[in-house]
Scaffold this active site. Sequence first.
Site, mmCIF file in Angstrom:
data_model
loop_
_atom_site.group_PDB
_atom_site.id
_atom_site.type_symbol
_atom_site.label_atom_id
_atom_site.label_comp_id
_atom_site.label_asym_id
_atom_site.label_seq_id
_atom_site.Cartn_x
_atom_site.Cartn_y
_atom_site.Cartn_z
ATOM 1 N N SER A 41 20.751 25.761 27.596
ATOM 2 C CA SER A 41 21.961 26.477 26.592
ATOM 3 C C SER A 41 21.925 27.460 25.204
ATOM 4 C CB SER A 41 22.814 25.895 25.695
ATOM 5 O OG SER A 41 21.700 24.819 25.388
ATOM 6 N N ASP A 332 26.509 25.669 15.926
ATOM 7 C CA ASP A 332 27.584 24.592 16.213
ATOM 8 C C ASP A 332 26.265 23.795 16.000
ATOM 9 O OD1 ASP A 332 26.344 24.117 18.963
ATOM 10 O OD2 ASP A 332 27.826 24.488 19.955
ATOM 11 N N HIS A 335 23.332 24.474 18.426
ATOM 12 C CA HIS A 335 23.340 25.829 18.589
ATOM 13 C C HIS A 335 23.071 27.359 17.797
ATOM 14 C CE1 HIS A 335 24.959 23.724 22.134
ATOM 15 N NE2 HIS A 335 23.496 24.554 22.868
#
Length: 370
Positions: A41, A332, A335
Site C-alpha cells: 500500500s 490513517d 499510512h
Amino acid sequence: MARPSSVFFLQLVFILTTCTAKSVQQLEKPKAAALFIFGDSFLDAGNNNYINTTTLDRANFWPYGETFFEFPTGRFSDGRLISDFIEQYAGLPLIPPFLQPGIHQYYHGVNFASAGAGALVETFKGYVINLKTQLSYYKKVESWLREKLSNDEGKLILSRAVYLFSIGSNDYTSPFLTNSTVLNSFSKSQYIGMVIGNLTRVLKEIYKSGGRKFAFINLPPLGCFPTIRILKPETNGSCLEEVSSLAKLHNKALSKLLYNLEKQSKEFKYSLFDFNSSLRKRMKHPHKYGFKEGKAACCGTGEFTGVFSCGGKRIVKEFELCENPNQYVFWDSLHLTEMAYKQLAEAMWSGTSNPQLVGPYNLKELFRIS
Ligand SMILES: *[C@@H]1O[C@H](CO)[C@@H](O)[C@H](O)[C@H]1NC(C)=O
Ligand SMILES: *[C@@H]1O[C@H](CO)[C@@H](O)[C@H](O)[C@H]1NC(C)=O
Ligand SMILES: *[C@@H]1O[C@H](CO)[C@@H](O)[C@H](O)[C@H]1NC(C)=O
Ligand SMILES: *[C@@H]1O[C@H](CO)[C@@H](O)[C@H](O)[C@H]1NC(C)=O
Ligand SMILES: *[C@@H]1O[C@H](CO)[C@@H](O)[C@H](O)[C@H]1NC(C)=O
C-alpha cells in the site's frame, strides 16, 4: 501545494500518451527510463480497486485522495504517494495501476503494487495480489515490450528501467492483525529468511529478464504505527517492540541481500532508502519538518487515531478527520500523508549516502545511469 490544474495536466498527458496512436511512435524511445513498481500500500496506485477484496485493503472512498486528486483513486493517502513524486521528478507521466482497464501500452512502466501484499503468498491470502503474482504480471508486460519493439529496443527499455519495491510490512504485521499463529511455527530468523528468500527469487527473475536497476524502501518502525500501538492495551500506547524488532532484522537482511546481489551480479545496481530513520525523525521531531503531529493519524478514531476506520466503510464506522493533513505525518493509522511522502520522495531522489540516507545511488542517479 497541489493545484487542480496540475492534476488535470497530468491526466491529460496520461490520456494523450495512452490513447493516441501517433504518440506511440514517439514513445518508442522515451527520454526518461521506465518505472516498474512492486509491493504494498505504500506504492499501490489503485490495483486493489479491480480485485475481489474488502474495504480493509481498499482506499477508493472519501476522504482518501481529498488533497491532490480531489477524488479517491485507491491510493492509501490524502494525495500522492512516494512513487507519484518519483515519476514527476523523473519526467515520467503518472504511472497507472496494471489492472486499470484500458491500459494498452507500457513504454513508461506500470504499477503492480497491491495494498496488503507481502512477499509471502500466505500474507492476507485471497485479498491481495502477492509478490509472486505481481511478478507474473510483470512477465506479461515484459513479453509485450519485447514483441512490440524489436528485441533490442525492448531489452533496452528493460535494462534502463528502474524497478521500485516496497515489500515486507504486511508479512510482519499481518500475524498481529489477524489471529494467525504463523509466528509460533517459525523462529524470527526463519520467518525473515522466508520473506527475504521469496524477495530474492523475484529480484533474480527480473535480473534474468534484463532488469538492472533496483530501488528499495526499507521497513519503517512498524511497531510505532498508530494501529500497532493500540493493539495490546497493556502496553499503554507505547511502540510494540515485537513488531519493530522483526522489521529491524528484516532491514539488516535486506541491506545484506542487496550488497551481495551487487557483488554476485555484474550489472546489478541499486538504491536503498532508509525509510525507517527518515520516518522516525519526523515522528520524533515533527516541528522540525513542518508538521504539528508525528504520532497520531489525521483520519480514524480512538487513541492515536489508531483505529483503522478512515472513511467509515470498514469494521468500525466512526472516524474523525483532521482539518489539515499537511500538519500530520500519518494520514490513517497505517499510512502517511502526501506531505510526508513528498519529503521522503525528495530524500530518495536527491539524498546522499553520507550520512547514510539513500545509497549507493540515489534515485536521480539510478534513473540516469545506463
Ligand atoms: C469474492 O470473494 C468472496 C469471499 O471471499 C466470494 O464469496 C465471492 O464469490 C467472490 N466474488 C467473485 C466475483 O469472485
Ligand atoms: C513464497 O512464500 C510462500 C509461503 O507463504 C510459498 O508458498 C511460496 O511458494 C514462496 N515463493 C515465492 C516465489 O513466492
Ligand atoms: C481474534 O480472536 C479473538 C478471540 O478469539 C477475537 O475476539 C477477534 O475478533 C479475532 N480477531 C480477528 C482479526 O480475527
Ligand atoms: C498509561 O499512560 C497514561 C497516559 O500517558 C498514564 O497516565 C498511565 O499512568 C500509564 N499507565 C501505565 C500502566 O503505564
Ligand atoms: C530504525 O533506526 C533506529 C535508529 O537507527 C534503530 O534503532 C531501529 O532498530 C531501526 N528500525 C528498523 C525497523 O530498521
